[in-house]
Design an enzyme around this catalytic site. Structure first.
Site, PDB file in Angstrom:
ATOM      1  N   GLU A   1      72.285  16.166 121.655  1.00  0.00           N
ATOM      2  CA  GLU A   1      72.852  14.698 121.537  1.00  0.00           C
ATOM      3  C   GLU A   1      74.082  14.680 122.547  1.00  0.00           C
ATOM      4  OE1 GLU A   1      74.783  16.680 117.795  1.00  0.00           O
ATOM      5  OE2 GLU A   1      72.847  16.871 118.770  1.00  0.00           O
TER       6      GLU A   1
ATOM      7  N   GLU B   1      74.528  15.614 110.537  1.00  0.00           N
ATOM      8  CA  GLU B   1      72.933  15.653 110.530  1.00  0.00           C
ATOM      9  C   GLU B   1      72.272  15.077 109.225  1.00  0.00           C
ATOM     10  OE1 GLU B   1      71.372  16.547 112.931  1.00  0.00           O
ATOM     11  OE2 GLU B   1      72.902  17.890 114.078  1.00  0.00           O
TER      12      GLU B   1
ATOM     13  N   HIS C   1      72.378  10.142 116.720  1.00  0.00           N
ATOM     14  CA  HIS C   1      73.420  11.046 116.775  1.00  0.00           C
ATOM     15  C   HIS C   1      74.732  10.098 117.752  1.00  0.00           C
ATOM     16  CE1 HIS C   1      73.423  14.664 114.956  1.00  0.00           C
ATOM     17  NE2 HIS C   1      72.170  15.116 115.299  1.00  0.00           N
TER      18      HIS C   1
ATOM     19  N   TYR D   1      70.317  19.081 107.344  1.00  0.00           N
ATOM     20  CA  TYR D   1      69.558  17.768 107.716  1.00  0.00           C
ATOM     21  C   TYR D   1      68.960  17.518 106.498  1.00  0.00           C
ATOM     22  CZ  TYR D   1      69.716  19.709 112.605  1.00  0.00           C
ATOM     23  OH  TYR D   1      70.130  20.219 113.839  1.00  0.00           O
TER      24      TYR D   1
ATOM     25  N   ASP E   1      76.225  29.677 113.997  1.00  0.00           N
ATOM     26  CA  ASP E   1      74.762  29.690 114.471  1.00  0.00           C
ATOM     27  C   ASP E   1      74.016  30.457 113.234  1.00  0.00           C
ATOM     28  OD1 ASP E   1      75.421  28.492 116.717  1.00  0.00           O
ATOM     29  OD2 ASP E   1      75.517  30.523 117.920  1.00  0.00           O
TER      30      ASP E   1
ATOM     31  N   HIS F   1      66.064  10.714 116.660  1.00  0.00           N
ATOM     32  CA  HIS F   1      67.207  11.779 116.031  1.00  0.00           C
ATOM     33  C   HIS F   1      68.180  11.654 116.975  1.00  0.00           C
ATOM     34  CE1 HIS F   1      68.723  14.681 113.384  1.00  0.00           C
ATOM     35  NE2 HIS F   1      69.033  15.289 114.158  1.00  0.00           N
ATOM     36  N   GLU F   2      68.077  11.871 118.172  1.00  0.00           N
ATOM     37  CA  GLU F   2      69.326  12.144 119.302  1.00  0.00           C
ATOM     38  C   GLU F   2      69.990  10.697 119.338  1.00  0.00           C
ATOM     39  OE1 GLU F   2      69.797  15.123 119.393  1.00  0.00           O
ATOM     40  OE2 GLU F   2      68.153  15.997 118.749  1.00  0.00           O
TER      41      GLU F   2
END
Length: 614
Positions: free
Chosen positions: A271, A318, A299, A383, A375, A295-296
């Site tokens: 995003e 998220e 954001h 999410y 990560d 979704h993006e």
């Protein structure tokens, strides 16, 4: 808003905060480095401040100045994934509220984890090299010495020198271009981002890029081989933007462009403000799969405008984004569509919890990231567990319209800043002060700080899923004599979303007999499907049923694109097929050089490969 310590940053963000970055880059494809200068406008938050500490990783620092005066600097001890703190000693003391411009001259390393350098052969055009960045979560420090924490937000300006046959774009408004005064074979592209944002949203792409207009405030960018296809795929972008604005208020970033990256991009989308990154796996000629873009777009409000204060609160980004994405789907499609997508999300959550282990603290909605690489914590948990909590609250507090009112108010309250779970929860109780008795009955500890699946399983409307469930059941119960009853007509009334759901349901069952998956291929011809979501699930299903002919196809898909959502599960499925375990490892080692650094790190852990020995 209260100051919090970010376990993923060395930066002294409680002592001072960056207000603006002025960035200058020389992109060197031959050496695979960015040679740069960054001037940080830093505001002091306490009296008698004489040092500024920045995050770096694998950077070569040449010099530092403060308000133009030479400043001493010291590199601290190196940490395996957090990098190296850069402490700059100011030649003067500052008081609270004062500002200083700290300038650092430096160079990135060829192995910088934020940057992927592609040879011409790794691009669609095969003629020019390509560079793209991916800074989330803590990789910006490998391309800029900065306060690499989402608790700090700043504007930025940038100038990027590139070979004249290439184009540069960034997560900012384009501000013109001119010949490089120091080299006539190069161009300097300029960018400005006036809206304060965290460091992880700084993004740069350099390549043989073209653009097409897809709306009054949107272009799509990619190599020329994909640009027209991408323009068709994302033609609904303006409708989605308007729908989002009707739900949560004005879009503040000006431009909303989409850039389709080369196949090695490890995410579905990213995003970055003004320039959403998208995987080429979306280019399947099926515009119904544009929920990644929804979704993006979401954001732009939840994540970019209001940001998690540290990565431990990643669900604030998220969970709310998935909630808003599905509300866009509700407006543009139907409430049943939203319910259907939520059911699919619940299955993704079950798969993540199963992969991590139900007792793994990384399945907490709010995990501790002390000594944990963010990560490694990346999964569908923030999410989908986040969405499930918000949906549960929606049901308790009065339905989607009522709860959407809270989400919009929360965004307005924390706009241009960062928030923690505690701040979000306090605002929730304030907003619904007439329903505190309802909120007090929520088992907050079980939702937030307990691993595994949520304490409440939402009851979703199964209207759109019923046909998928019925077809799945028909296959799992079928005997050899029943296989002739399956035909291509089984799928004619199903949307691509429903086919994905059907395959997802089968993946949750015990492996089908090999005769069944072979018959499924005869009836449905999934091998010729180009929809990546369907293809990935189908190939996993085949490998799970030990169809040896599917293994090369699964490994081909796992290596011809690098989206983690597909590549990691495909590799894991082949790795779990004992006969082909060594082949999975061999293919990883063969294709490792073309993979994104984040993918290499995570896949090596999936396949138990020691990177130091290969």
């Amino acid at each position: 808003m209260a100051s919090v310590q970010d376990p993923c940053s060395f930066a002294s963000s409680s002592k001072c905060t960056t207000k603006h970055l002025n960035l200058s880059y020389h992109v060197d494809f031959e050496r695979r480095v960015l040679k740069g200068k960054v001037a940080l406008t830093v505001e002091v938050l306490e009296d008698r401040c004489s040092t500024v500490t920045l995050d770096t990783r694998d950077l070569t620092i040449f010099s530092a100045t403060a308000n133009g005066q030479s400043a001493k600097f010291n590199m601290g001890p190196e940490h395996s994934f957090l990098g190296t703190p850069l402490e700059i000693t100011l030649p003067f003391e500052l008081s609270r509220g004062q500002q200083v411009i700290v300038e650092v001259a430096y160079e990135t390393a060829p192995k910088a984890t934020a940057l992927q350098w592609l040879t011409p052969d790794q691009t669609a055009g095969k003629k020019q090299p390509y560079l793209f960045s991916q800074c989330q979560a803590i990789h910006c420090r490998t391309m800029i010495p900065c306060q690499d924490t989402p608790s700090v937000k700043h504007s930025y300006y940038a100038q990027v020198s590139v070979p004249q046959e290439l184009v540069a774009v960034m997560s900012a408004i384009r501000d013109g271009q001119a010949p490089d005064p120091e080299d006539s074979s190069r161009l300097v592209y300029r960018f400005r981002q006036p809206v304060a944002m965290p460091s992880y949203l700084i993004a740069i792409v350099v390549g043989a890029l073209e653009s097409r207009e897809i709306g009054p405030r949107s272009l799509v960018w990619s190599e020329k081989e994909f640009v027209d296809k991408a323009a068709f795929e994302f033609s609904e972008t303006e409708n989605m933007l308007k729908t989002a604005e009707s739900l949560v208020g004005p879009y503040v970033w000006g431009q909303y462009d989409i850039l389709v990256l080369p196949p090695s991009f490890p995410y579905g989308g990213m995003e970055n403000p003004c320039l959403t990154f998208a995987t080429p796996t979306l280019l399947a000629g099926d515009r119904s799969l544009s929920n990644v873009i929804a979704h993006e777009i979401s954001h732009s409000w939840t994540g970019n405008l209001v940001t998690n204060k540290t990565w431990e609160h990643f669900w604030l980004n998220e969970g709310h984004t998935v909630y808003l994405e599905r509300m866009i789907g509700r407006s543009m499609e139907s409430e049943q569509f939203r319910q259907f997508k939520a059911m699919g999300g619940w299955k993704e959550l079950q798969e993540s919890v199963k992969t991590f282990g139900a007792d793994n603290p990384l399945t907490n909605l709010v995990p501790s990231l002390q000594d944990v690489n963010p990560d490694d914590a990346f999964s569908s948990v923030p999410y989908e567990k986040g969405f499930a909590l918000l949906y549960h609250l929606e049901e308790l507090l009065g339905g989607p319209v009522v709860f959407m009112g809270f989400v919009k108010s929360y965004i307005q309250m924390f706009a241009y800043g960062s928030a923690t779970t505690e701040e979000w929860k306090a605002y929730l109780f304030t907003y619904f002060q007439d329903k505190v008795d309802v909120l007090n009955k929520v088992d907050w500890n079980a939702w937030m700080h307990t691993p595994g699946m949520p304490p409440v399983k939402p009851q979703y409307d199964t209207t759109m899923a019923d046909s998928c469930i019925a077809l799945c059941s028909k296959w799992t119960k079928a005997g050899e004599a029943d296989l002739g009853g399956f035909t291509a007509a089984d799928l004619t009334t199903l949307s691509s979303h429903q086919v994905i759901e059907f395959l997802s349901l089968l993946l949750q069952e015990e492996p089908l007999p090999l005769t069944h998956v072979k018959r499924m291929q005869e009836a449905y011809d999934f091998n010729s499907c180009i929809n990546a979501e369907i293809r990935a699930r189908w190939l996993r299903l085949c490998v799970k049923s030990r169809w040896e002919e599917a293994v090369p196809k699964a490994l081909q898909m796992a290596t011809e694109q690098g989206r983690m959502k597909f590549t990691r599960p495909l590799f894991r499925e082949v790795y779990n097929f004992d006969k082909f375990r060594d082949e999975a490892v061999r293919m990883f080692k063969t294709h490792r050089a073309a993979m994104h650094p984040v993918m290499v790190d995570l896949l090596s852990k999936d396949l138990k490969v020691d990177l130091t020995s290969c």
